[in-house]
Design a protein around this motif. Structure first.
Motif, PDB file in Angstrom:
ATOM      1  N   ASP A 109       0.852  -1.177   0.000  1.00  0.00           N
ATOM      2  CA  ASP A 109       0.000   0.000   0.000  1.00  0.00           C
ATOM      3  C   ASP A 109       0.902   1.246   0.000  1.00  0.00           C
ATOM      4  O   ASP A 109       1.702   1.441   0.907  1.00  0.00           O
ATOM      5  N   GLU A 110       0.752   2.054  -1.026  1.00  0.00           N
ATOM      6  CA  GLU A 110       1.629   3.225  -1.216  1.00  0.00           C
ATOM      7  C   GLU A 110       1.547   4.206  -0.045  1.00  0.00           C
ATOM      8  O   GLU A 110       2.556   4.737   0.407  1.00  0.00           O
ATOM      9  N   THR A 111       0.352   4.446   0.469  1.00  0.00           N
ATOM     10  CA  THR A 111       0.172   5.386   1.579  1.00  0.00           C
ATOM     11  C   THR A 111       0.834   4.862   2.841  1.00  0.00           C
ATOM     12  O   THR A 111       1.506   5.602   3.555  1.00  0.00           O
ATOM     13  N   GLN A 112       0.669   3.572   3.103  1.00  0.00           N
ATOM     14  CA  GLN A 112       1.283   2.983   4.294  1.00  0.00           C
ATOM     15  C   GLN A 112       2.800   3.033   4.187  1.00  0.00           C
ATOM     16  O   GLN A 112       3.490   3.356   5.153  1.00  0.00           O
ATOM     17  N   LEU A 113       3.333   2.732   3.009  1.00  0.00           N
ATOM     18  CA  LEU A 113       4.776   2.792   2.793  1.00  0.00           C
ATOM     19  C   LEU A 113       5.284   4.213   3.003  1.00  0.00           C
ATOM     20  O   LEU A 113       6.310   4.431   3.652  1.00  0.00           O
ATOM     21  N   MET A 114       4.521   5.183   2.481  1.00  0.00           N
ATOM     22  CA  MET A 114       4.919   6.581   2.633  1.00  0.00           C
ATOM     23  C   MET A 114       4.890   6.996   4.106  1.00  0.00           C
ATOM     24  O   MET A 114       5.777   7.711   4.580  1.00  0.00           O
ATOM     25  N   LEU A 115       3.867   6.527   4.845  1.00  0.00           N
ATOM     26  CA  LEU A 115       3.783   6.831   6.275  1.00  0.00           C
ATOM     27  C   LEU A 115       4.996   6.253   7.000  1.00  0.00           C
ATOM     28  O   LEU A 115       5.628   6.938   7.806  1.00  0.00           O
ATOM     29  N   GLU A 116       5.338   4.998   6.698  1.00  0.00           N
ATOM     30  CA  GLU A 116       6.498   4.371   7.339  1.00  0.00           C
ATOM     31  C   GLU A 116       7.787   5.133   7.020  1.00  0.00           C
ATOM     32  O   GLU A 116       8.634   5.330   7.883  1.00  0.00           O
ATOM     33  N   LYS A 117       7.932   5.567   5.762  1.00  0.00           N
ATOM     34  CA  LYS A 117       9.122   6.343   5.385  1.00  0.00           C
ATOM     35  C   LYS A 117       9.149   7.677   6.129  1.00  0.00           C
ATOM     36  O   LYS A 117      10.206   8.120   6.585  1.00  0.00           O
ATOM     37  N   ALA A 118       7.979   8.312   6.254  1.00  0.00           N
ATOM     38  CA  ALA A 118       7.897   9.592   6.967  1.00  0.00           C
ATOM     39  C   ALA A 118       8.274   9.405   8.433  1.00  0.00           C
ATOM     40  O   ALA A 118       9.019  10.215   9.002  1.00  0.00           O
ATOM     41  N   ILE A 119       7.790   8.326   9.034  1.00  0.00           N
ATOM     42  CA  ILE A 119       8.087   8.052  10.441  1.00  0.00           C
ATOM     43  C   ILE A 119       9.584   7.832  10.630  1.00  0.00           C
ATOM     44  O   ILE A 119      10.163   8.260  11.626  1.00  0.00           O
TER      45      ILE A 119
END
Length: 181
Positions: free
Chosen positions: A117-127
Motif C-alpha cells: 500500500d503506497e500510503t502505508q509505505l509513505m507513512l512508514e518512510k515519513a516516520i
C-alpha cells in the motif's frame, strides 16, 4: 494453559520453584506486543528479534529488581525501548547516514508486513525521518494507542513534553506527505 493472570504470575515469579515457568508465561504473553514496538523502531525483522531477545534477557537478569511499583508491561516496554535505542545508536556508529537511509528504505519496500500500500509505505518512510525518541513516542501513541501517562513511565519524559513531541512528529509527517505529492 488458562488466561494470563499477571498477579498470579508475579507471585509465582517470587518462588524459585516456579520462577522459570512464570517467566516463560510472561515471555509468551508479551513477545508479540514487544516485538512490534521494537520492530517499528529498528525496522528489520532479524534486528527486532535480537533486540526482543536482549529485552527478555535483561528482564530475566533484573527480575528481582522489579518491585511492582509500575505494571509489568510498563517495565518490559521500558526495557524494550531502552534496548531499541541502544541498538539504533550502535548501528548508527557503524554506518554513514546515507547508508542508513537507503538501508531503511530498502527494508521498508521489501517488508511483507507492509502490503505494498503506497500510503502505508509513505507513512512508514515519513516516520523513519523522525529522530529515534520522537519516532518511539509517535509509534507508542499512534500505533499502540498508549496513554501519555504510560509513555511517560516508559520514556522518563513528562506528559507535557510527550504531547509536544507527538504534535511535532505529526507536523513533520504531514510536511513529508505534502513534499512528496
Amino acid at each position: 494453559m488458562g488466561k494470563y493472570n499477571e498477579e498470579e504470575t508475579l507471585k509465582r515469579l517470587q518462588d524459585p520453584a516456579t520462577q522459570s515457568k512464570a517467566f516463560e508465561e510472561i515471555v509468551n504473553h508479551y513477545s508479540q506486543p514487544l516485538y512490534w514496538q521494537i520492530r517499528r523502531l529498528v525496522i528489520d525483522h532479524d534486528d527486532a528479534d535480537d533486540v526482543l531477545q536482549n529485552t527478555f534477557i535483561k528482564a530475566w537478569t533484573n527480575i528481582s529488581a522489579f518491585r511492582g511499583e509500575s505494571k509489568l508491561s510498563t517495565w518490559l516496554y521500558k526495557i524494550a525501548y531502552n534496548e531499541s535505542l541502544t541498538f539504533l545508536n550502535h548501528k548508527k556508529e557503524q554506518m554513514s547516514l546515507d547508508e542508513e537511509g537507503s538501508m531503511v528504505t530498502e527494508t521498508l519496500e521489501s517488508d511483507t508486513y507492509i502490503d505494498g500500500d503506497e500510503t502505508q509505505l509513505m507513512l512508514e518512510k515519513a516516520i523513519q525521518q523522525l529522530p529515534d525518541k520522537q519516532r518511539a513516542v509517535f509509534n507508542m501513541k499512534y500505533f499502540q494507542e498508549m496513554k501519555y501517562e504510560d509513555i511517560s513511565k516508559i520514556t522518563g519524559t513528562s506528559v507535557g513534553a510527550l504531547k509536544a513531541s507527538f504534535h511535532i512528529a505529526v507536523k513533520k509527517i504531514e510536511e513529508y506527505f505534502n513534499s512528496h505529492d
